[in-house]
Every structure is written in C-alpha cells, then in structure tokens.
Motif scaffolding. Structure first.
Motif, mmCIF file in Angstrom:
data_model
loop_
_atom_site.group_PDB
_atom_site.id
_atom_site.type_symbol
_atom_site.label_atom_id
_atom_site.label_comp_id
_atom_site.label_asym_id
_atom_site.label_seq_id
_atom_site.Cartn_x
_atom_site.Cartn_y
_atom_site.Cartn_z
ATOM 1 N N PHE A 97 6.462 25.353 50.362
ATOM 2 C CA PHE A 97 5.335 24.905 51.182
ATOM 3 C C PHE A 97 5.857 24.465 52.545
ATOM 4 C CE2 PHE A 97 3.826 24.074 46.816
ATOM 5 C CZ PHE A 97 2.594 24.707 46.846
ATOM 6 N N GLY A 98 5.051 24.609 53.610
ATOM 7 C CA GLY A 98 5.465 24.175 54.938
ATOM 8 C C GLY A 98 5.583 22.654 55.002
ATOM 9 N N ALA A 99 6.223 22.149 56.065
ATOM 10 C CA ALA A 99 6.448 20.703 56.183
ATOM 11 C C ALA A 99 5.123 19.950 56.240
ATOM 12 C CB ALA A 99 7.278 20.413 57.424
ATOM 13 N N LYS A 100 4.199 20.429 57.083
ATOM 14 C CA LYS A 100 2.917 19.751 57.256
ATOM 15 C C LYS A 100 2.114 19.800 55.947
ATOM 16 C CE LYS A 100 -0.391 18.051 60.039
ATOM 17 N NZ LYS A 100 -0.887 17.092 59.098
ATOM 18 N N GLN A 101 2.126 20.998 55.350
ATOM 19 C CA GLN A 101 1.347 21.154 54.127
ATOM 20 C C GLN A 101 1.895 20.269 53.010
ATOM 21 O OE1 GLN A 101 1.178 25.072 52.464
ATOM 22 N NE2 GLN A 101 -0.769 24.683 51.459
ATOM 23 N N SER A 102 3.221 20.124 52.974
ATOM 24 C CA SER A 102 3.839 19.293 51.939
ATOM 25 C C SER A 102 3.380 17.844 52.064
ATOM 26 C CB SER A 102 5.361 19.374 52.040
ATOM 27 O OG SER A 102 5.776 20.697 51.809
ATOM 28 N N THR A 103 3.335 17.318 53.297
ATOM 29 C CA THR A 103 2.843 15.943 53.478
ATOM 30 C C THR A 103 1.376 15.869 53.070
ATOM 31 O OG1 THR A 103 3.679 16.439 55.685
ATOM 32 C CG2 THR A 103 3.437 14.101 55.110
ATOM 33 N N ASN A 104 0.601 16.916 53.441
ATOM 34 C CA ASN A 104 -0.816 16.911 53.073
ATOM 35 C C ASN A 104 -1.011 16.890 51.561
ATOM 36 O OD1 ASN A 104 -1.508 16.972 55.738
ATOM 37 N ND2 ASN A 104 -1.900 19.178 55.806
ATOM 38 N N LEU A 105 -0.189 17.646 50.855
ATOM 39 C CA LEU A 105 -0.312 17.677 49.393
ATOM 40 C C LEU A 105 -0.060 16.284 48.806
ATOM 41 C CD1 LEU A 105 1.461 21.091 48.640
ATOM 42 C CD2 LEU A 105 -0.942 20.555 48.215
ATOM 43 N N VAL A 106 0.965 15.622 49.310
ATOM 44 C CA VAL A 106 1.266 14.272 48.829
ATOM 45 C C VAL A 106 0.101 13.321 49.147
ATOM 46 C CG1 VAL A 106 2.816 12.289 49.069
ATOM 47 C CG2 VAL A 106 3.755 14.607 48.975
ATOM 48 N N GLU A 107 -0.426 13.476 50.348
ATOM 49 C CA GLU A 107 -1.563 12.624 50.733
ATOM 50 C C GLU A 107 -2.763 12.831 49.821
ATOM 51 O OE1 GLU A 107 -2.576 13.276 54.829
ATOM 52 O OE2 GLU A 107 -0.767 12.212 55.510
ATOM 53 N N GLN A 108 -3.014 14.089 49.468
ATOM 54 C CA GLN A 108 -4.149 14.377 48.593
ATOM 55 C C GLN A 108 -3.941 13.785 47.198
ATOM 56 O OE1 GLN A 108 -7.191 15.628 49.100
ATOM 57 N NE2 GLN A 108 -6.731 15.690 51.287
ATOM 58 N N LEU A 109 -2.720 13.861 46.693
ATOM 59 C CA LEU A 109 -2.443 13.272 45.379
ATOM 60 C C LEU A 109 -2.687 11.768 45.433
ATOM 61 C CD1 LEU A 109 0.817 15.206 44.392
ATOM 62 C CD2 LEU A 109 -1.436 15.424 43.322
ATOM 63 N N GLU A 110 -2.250 11.182 46.536
ATOM 64 C CA GLU A 110 -2.446 9.748 46.750
ATOM 65 C C GLU A 110 -3.942 9.434 46.804
ATOM 66 O OE1 GLU A 110 -2.115 5.971 47.155
ATOM 67 O OE2 GLU A 110 -0.450 7.310 46.597
ATOM 68 N N ARG A 111 -4.666 10.282 47.561
ATOM 69 C CA ARG A 111 -6.113 10.069 47.709
ATOM 70 C C ARG A 111 -6.811 10.111 46.352
ATOM 71 N NH1 ARG A 111 -10.041 14.850 49.447
ATOM 72 N NH2 ARG A 111 -11.941 13.895 48.681
ATOM 73 N N SER A 112 -6.404 11.050 45.497
ATOM 74 C CA SER A 112 -7.099 11.183 44.217
ATOM 75 C C SER A 112 -6.893 9.948 43.337
ATOM 76 C CB SER A 112 -6.650 12.448 43.483
ATOM 77 O OG SER A 112 -5.369 12.270 42.940
ATOM 78 N N ARG A 113 -5.843 9.188 43.610
ATOM 79 C CA ARG A 113 -5.638 7.957 42.827
ATOM 80 C C ARG A 113 -6.361 6.766 43.432
ATOM 81 N NH1 ARG A 113 0.605 7.355 41.844
ATOM 82 N NH2 ARG A 113 0.622 8.076 43.998
ATOM 83 N N SER A 114 -6.496 6.772 44.763
ATOM 84 C CA SER A 114 -7.117 5.591 45.389
ATOM 85 C C SER A 114 -8.630 5.738 45.538
ATOM 86 C CB SER A 114 -6.473 5.323 46.751
ATOM 87 O OG SER A 114 -6.610 6.463 47.566
ATOM 88 N N GLU A 115 -9.106 6.969 45.699
ATOM 89 C CA GLU A 115 -10.559 7.138 45.866
ATOM 90 C C GLU A 115 -11.228 7.012 44.497
ATOM 91 O OE1 GLU A 115 -12.960 10.898 47.342
ATOM 92 O OE2 GLU A 115 -11.705 10.070 48.938
ATOM 93 N N PRO A 116 -12.222 6.114 44.360
ATOM 94 C CA PRO A 116 -12.801 5.855 43.042
ATOM 95 C C PRO A 116 -13.380 7.116 42.398
ATOM 96 C CG PRO A 116 -13.587 4.267 44.654
ATOM 97 C CD PRO A 116 -12.830 5.293 45.411
ATOM 98 N N VAL A 117 -13.214 7.198 41.104
ATOM 99 C CA VAL A 117 -13.755 8.325 40.352
ATOM 100 C C VAL A 117 -14.225 7.786 38.993
ATOM 101 C CG1 VAL A 117 -11.496 8.994 39.405
ATOM 102 C CG2 VAL A 117 -13.285 10.705 39.652
ATOM 103 N N GLU A 118 -15.322 8.343 38.474
ATOM 104 C CA GLU A 118 -15.841 7.853 37.197
ATOM 105 C C GLU A 118 -14.846 8.139 36.076
ATOM 106 O OE1 GLU A 118 -17.415 9.974 39.154
ATOM 107 O OE2 GLU A 118 -19.506 9.363 39.484
#
Ligand SMILES: NC(=O)c1ccc[n+]([C@@H]2O[C@H](COP(=O)([O-])OP(=O)(O)OC[C@H]3O[C@@H](n4cnc5c(N)ncnc54)[C@H](O)[C@@H]3O)[C@@H](O)[C@H]2O)c1
Ligand SMILES: [Zn+2]
Length: 619
Positions: A439-460
C-alpha cells in the motif's frame, strides 16, 4: 423448460391453453418458465384475440396444488384477479372507461378519486373470522391458518380481509437471495410445506413473513387527469416506498357508487387495474460460467453472456442462482437464455431458450482448488481455510459494522494474500506493516486511521455481533439476544437460556451457543480492542404465573389465538403448537375434541379453560 417455446401464433388454440396452464402452474410454484409480460402480452393476448369467451380467460387462474390443504374454505365474496396494464396508454384507456360511467351517473368528473397502492408480490390470502385462507380458484381456498402458530405475522387483526402473504424485501435480499430465486417462491414454499426448512423456521422466528391486508398499504390518491398523464411516476413512488417485494401497482376507483356500476367479471373488478412492472427481458448467449465462493462456502454461478442492452444498461453477467438451477435447466456454454431485469440491479436467468453444451458443475472450488460438493441445490467448498471464504467473511465484518471506509474487496484481497487473515491481526497492523504489503504511504496511514475510527465511532453492539457472520445471528437476532444478555457474557450462554428468549426456537437455541463458543476466541480478542459499543435498554423480565411454562392453545376462542399466544410469550411462557411431554398447560377454547384433552391429561398436562386462564394471568 429447456426446449424452445413455440411462438403463440404457431400454436393451435388447444396447445395455447395447455401451454398457459403449464406456465401458470410453473409460475405459482415459483419457477416461471416465461416472463409475466410475455405471458400476458403475447400468449394470453393471443387467446383473448382468438377466443374472447374462452373459459380460461373467464376465471381466476388457480394456484392449483401449489398449496393444497385438506380443509377448504368457501370465500364469502369471490377473491378475484386484476385486469392488467403495462403502459400509460392502457391506464389512460382505463381512466376513460371510468369517466364514461361517471358521466352516465352524473358524477362531477373532477372529484373522481383513484387510489394507488403497491401490488404486493407474494401469495394472495384472506383473513376472516380467525381463518386464513388462500385465494384458491377464487371461490374456494385452502385453510392455511396453522401458519400463524408457526410464526406467520398477521397485520390488522383476525378480520383484516384480503391481502397478501409476503416476506420483508430487505430480509430476503440480505439472507435468502443467494438461495432462492424469488421471494414469492420462498413464501409459497413455506406456506405449503409440511416441514419447514431451516431457512423458513428462521424467517418465521424473525417475524418477517407477514400477512398484510391491502387496506394497510401505503398509498397515493390522485384525480383522473393526474392518472392519465403521470401514472408511471406515481406508481414508481408507491412501489419504492413499500417494504415488501412488488410487481407493480394497483389502481382502484374510490367511489362506491361508481364501483357498483362498473361491476366485475368472473376474473376481475372493472373498477380496478394493475399496472405491472415490465421486467424487460432479452435473449442472449452464455459464453462462460464463473463460479464464485461466498462467506459460507457456497459456490454460486455467474453466467458470462454476450453483452446485451437491457433497460438502458449493458449486461454481460447474469446470476444463475445456484448450481442445482444450472444442472436442472442444463445451462451450458452456447446456450441461448432468456434473461429478465426488473428493478433489481443484477439481471436474472429466466429460461433456456435453446440448449448449448451440457452443463458442467465444477468438482473443485475455483478459489482454493479444494473439493466442492453438492448439498441440496448448492455447491459448497469443503475447505474451511478457503481464501474466498476468508475474504468474504472479513468483508462481511466491515460491511455490517458500517463505520469504516477503505476496507473493501481490493484491500482485503491484498491483506489475505499477505497472510493477514483474521480480524485481530488486521487491527494490529501499523502503517509500516501496510506499506510492506504494497500500500502507498498515504493510503497506509489512512487505513490505520480508519481502523482507529471504527473503534472510537459508536456502533450498536448487535451490529458488532452480527458482523462476525455467525450462522443464525444476523442483525435482528443479535439484537434480540443482546436485549437480554450482555455481549461479554455470551460465551457462557446455554440452550435453556436461549429458549427463554421470545423468538428463538429449538434449532437456533441449540446452534447459537455452540457457534458462539467456537467463535469466542476471536470475539473476545476483538472486545479487548475497546470498540465503542452502544446497548439497547434491557427489557425487564416479567414475572407472571405462566413465566417459564410450556403452553398450548387449542379450540376456537373469542380473542384471536395469535394474540393469546403473543401475550403468553410476552408473559414469559414458551408457546407450543401441539401437546407433548414438555407441555405444562393446555388452554382450551370451544369445540375441543375429547381425545385431545385425554391425551393432555395422560401426559400430566394441566387442562384449563380460556376463562380460567385469563383469570390466572390477570392475578
Ligand atoms: N410468467 C408466467 O409464466 C405467468 C404464468 C401465470 C401467471 N403469470 C402472471 O400472473 C398474472 C395472473 O395472476 P393473478 O391472477 O394472481 O394476478 P396477479 O398476481 O398478477 O394480480 C392479482 C392479484 O394481485 C393481488 N394484489 C396485490 N397487491 C394488491 C393491492 N395493493 N391491491 C389489490 N390487490 C392486490 C390481488 O390479490 C390479486 O388477486 C398474469 O397476468 C401474469 O402476469 C405469469
Ligand atoms: Zn474454496
């Protein structure tokens, strides 16, 4: 149907009627051999032109023995079919017929109102005096009341009148569309079945199979002018707002006097017309078949066809439903097939017009080369580690969780090819890990950010649980379960605890704890990652004199039996449909045979009258 069908014009009248009867039978059992439009506009129309008074045209097309019970019900008023229209012109002609009669009756024409409702695509039925019956031949239907005790939901009470038995469209699309070619097919199969399939049991438990009276449908009201110019638009609106499968809209005249004057034939009401969706059909050639392995290991056929334009879209892939279908219809390379596209995004195989090479069902999974075997109509990859299964399972997690971007098929494919095959591992990946996979450098950071988001953004919490794709634990059932038990405690769940929850039956109560235990290592590891989970308010367990008891209701009762059963469930009882060793209480209404009572008493079951029962629970 694998032979080419003769054109209507080349058939003798006798051949035509035989063909219409065959097509009707096939359609009623959920496996149409031609499109509705072809049936109505070509074959039926040819008969109408040749012999307008032919008996076949002058009666409701019977559902024959698709659903046949030994108890027949005579309808108080006949249950008719509808006259059909496919175009604005045909609707305008109908409006003009109405206006002509209105003029004759000296009704002010600008006040004539029409009602448009979605035309439900299920199985017509009538619920009257506690008896649910099919349309049958219009006069005599089949008693299918027992389906209510099996979990069929009835809307509108025990005298709701005429309506349709349907399944929720969303539920069908999410859970059944890969196994059943059409929701109507699923519903007719279930209503007529002596033994419900596991899929049918689940759908009944999920309360998604419902009798819906036409009076309760969403509707649009309009005048003659609007209907003569904008029918398609209004029909499209009511159809899109309906939560059940539809095959068009039904247009009714509202005025009673007008209705009476227009009257009915033996086949339909003259004041009513159905605007059918013209599922556009076309014929094309099979060039190849791609076999795709899904999450559960089912391998489904996608037909690669000579590109053809259908309803404005270029079509080169058509779903072949399942391997059994390919085998039964003998779909091989070179076969000419009729396909239909009506509303759905993916066009469907309707019939083989001309056979090609012999159908070949692969012996191995194309994703992992492991052996594939037929299980009922399905071809199933036998390898648990199958790449396709792993990818589809991971994809399912992110799709159902719904609070994460970028984890689509392409990302997942790269992860799996790098041997990152389970969720906890994915969540441990750093940007550097992603980069190492290409994965590209930018995309790699984005992937990590999304994983982080899925844990912090509330979900039922039920969404989270359903995302693991455990059999029998879709979104609805996960929610039911988590209303009673906390997610963290599900590893110790027992079958008996499951049975205490309204809406879970023997099969699922047995299977769910086993699957949960099997999946627990992954679930608990994921829970440790601190997702921000939201819970529904827990429902208070109600204590009542019948809590935990197994109860059967029998005989005719003043209150609808379905309501009595529902109330008992709410009070914590397990409602059974017939007496067995487990039954602790038999509530008897009127006209209960002595044998039934004797049997219950011999099993030590308490037998009480409806009055005593009502007194007991109101204590
Ligand atoms: N493809 C085939 O081979 C094939 C064969 C036989 C019949 N068919 C199709 O079935 C039609 C005949 O079947 P049918 O008589 O059951 O007609 P139908 O199912 O097309 O329509 C009539 C029924 O619609 C129901 N309905 C649904 N929603 C309604 C609403 N909102 N208001 C009022 N009624 C509503 C009514 O119960 C009525 O009986 C044919 O015209 C054809 O389109 C197709
Ligand atoms: Zn495989």
């Amino acid at each position: 149907m694998s032979q080419a069908i003769k054109p209507a014009a080349d058939m003798t009248t006798k051949e035509l009627v035989t063909f219409l009867q065959e097509a009707n039978q096939a359609y009623r059992s959920g496996e149409p051999i031609i499109a509705d439009e072809t049936y109505d506009q070509i074959y039926l129309k040819t008969l109408q032109q040749r012999e307008p008074n032919h008996p076949f045209l002058n009666a409701v097309e019977p559902e024959s023995d698709v659903v046949s019970t030994n108890k027949k019900v005579r309808h108080e008023t006949p249950m008719l079919s509808t006259d059909k229209a496919y175009t604005q012109e045909e609707i305008t002609a109908y409006v003009n017929r109405v206006l002509k009669i209105a003029e004759k009756l000296k009704l002010p024409l600008d006040t004539i109102q029409f009602r448009i409702t979605p035309k439900l695509d299920g199985m017509a039925a009538r619920y009257s005096n506690d008896i649910l019956a099919t349309r049958g031949n219009g006069q005599l239907g089949n008693d299918i009341t027992r389906n209510i005790a099996r979990g069929l939901q009835t809307l509108g009470g025990a005298n709701a009148g005429t309506g349709e038995i349907v399944i929720s469209k969303r539920y069908f699309d999410d859970n059944l569309s890969d196994q059943f070619s059409h929701p109507r097919n699923f519903v007719t199969g279930l209503i007529g079945a002596d033994n419900l399939s596991p899929e049918a049991v689940e759908a009944m438990q999920d309360k998604v199979v419902r009798f819906v009276p036409y009076t309760l449908l969403n509707q649009e009201l309009c005048n003659a002018n609007t209907l003569s110019t904008r029918a398609e638009e209004l029909c499209a609106k009511v159809e899109s707002e309906c939560e059940y499968p539809v095959d068009g809209s039904v247009i009714d005249v509202m005025d009673e006097q007008l209705r009476a004057e227009m009257g009915s034939t033996n086949h339909h009401h003259n004041w009513q017309i159905a605007k059918k969706l013209a599922g556009e059909t076309a014929t094309t050639t099979v060039e190849g078949i791609t076999w795709q392995t899904g999450r559960t290991g089912r391998i489904t056929p996608v037909l690669n066809v000579t590109t053809i334009n259908l309803s404005g879209a270029d079509i080169s892939n058509v779903t072949g439903h399942n391997a059994g279908n390919i085998r039964n219809l003998n779909v091989g390379i070179g076969a000419q097939i009729e396909i239909v596209r009506s509303g759905e995004v993916i066009p469907k195989l309707l019939a083989v017009v001309k056979e090609g090479e012999e159908a070949v069902i692969p012996a191995t999974c194309s994703a992992c080369d492991a052996p594939a075997e037929m299980e009922r109509d399905f071809l199933v990859c036998q390898n648990n580690e199958c790449v396709a299964k792993v990818e589809a399972r991971l994809q399912h997690f992110f799709t159902i969780l719904g609070n994460i971007d970028l984890f689509g098929p392409r990302t997942i494919e790269i992860l799996v090819s790098n041997n990152v095959v389970d969720l906890p591992t994915i969540y441990k990946q750093t940007a550097a890990d992603f980069e190492a996979m290409g994965f590209g450098a930018k995309q790699s950071t984005n992937l990590v950010e999304q994983l982080e988001r899925s844990r912090s953004e509330p979900v039922e919490d039920w969404r989270f649980l359903a995302a693991f794709g455990i059999h029998h634990l879709g979104r609805g059932d996960s929610r039911k379960l988590l209303r009673v038990h906390k997610l963290e405690t599900l590893n110790t769940l027992t079958k008996d605890q499951m049975l205490e929850i309204v809406g879970f039956g023997e099969i699922t109560a047995e299977a769910i704890p086993i699957s949960l235990a099997k999946n627990w290592p992954v679930i608990s590891e994921m829970l440790a990652l601190n997702f921000t989970l939201l819970s529904d308010e827990p429902v208070e367990a109600i204590e009542s004199p019948i809590t935990g008891k197994h109860i059967v209701f029998t005989g005719s009762m003043e209150l609808p039996r379905g309501d009595m059963q529902e109330q008992a469930r709410k009070l914590g009882a397990t409602v059974q449909t017939s007496v067995n060793k487990k039954t602790e209480m038999l509530v008897i209404g009127d006209k209960v045979g002595a044998k039934k009572i004797e049997k219950a008493e011999s099993l030590g079951t308490q037998v009480i009258t409806v009055a005593d029962y009502l007194a007991l629970i109101s204590d």
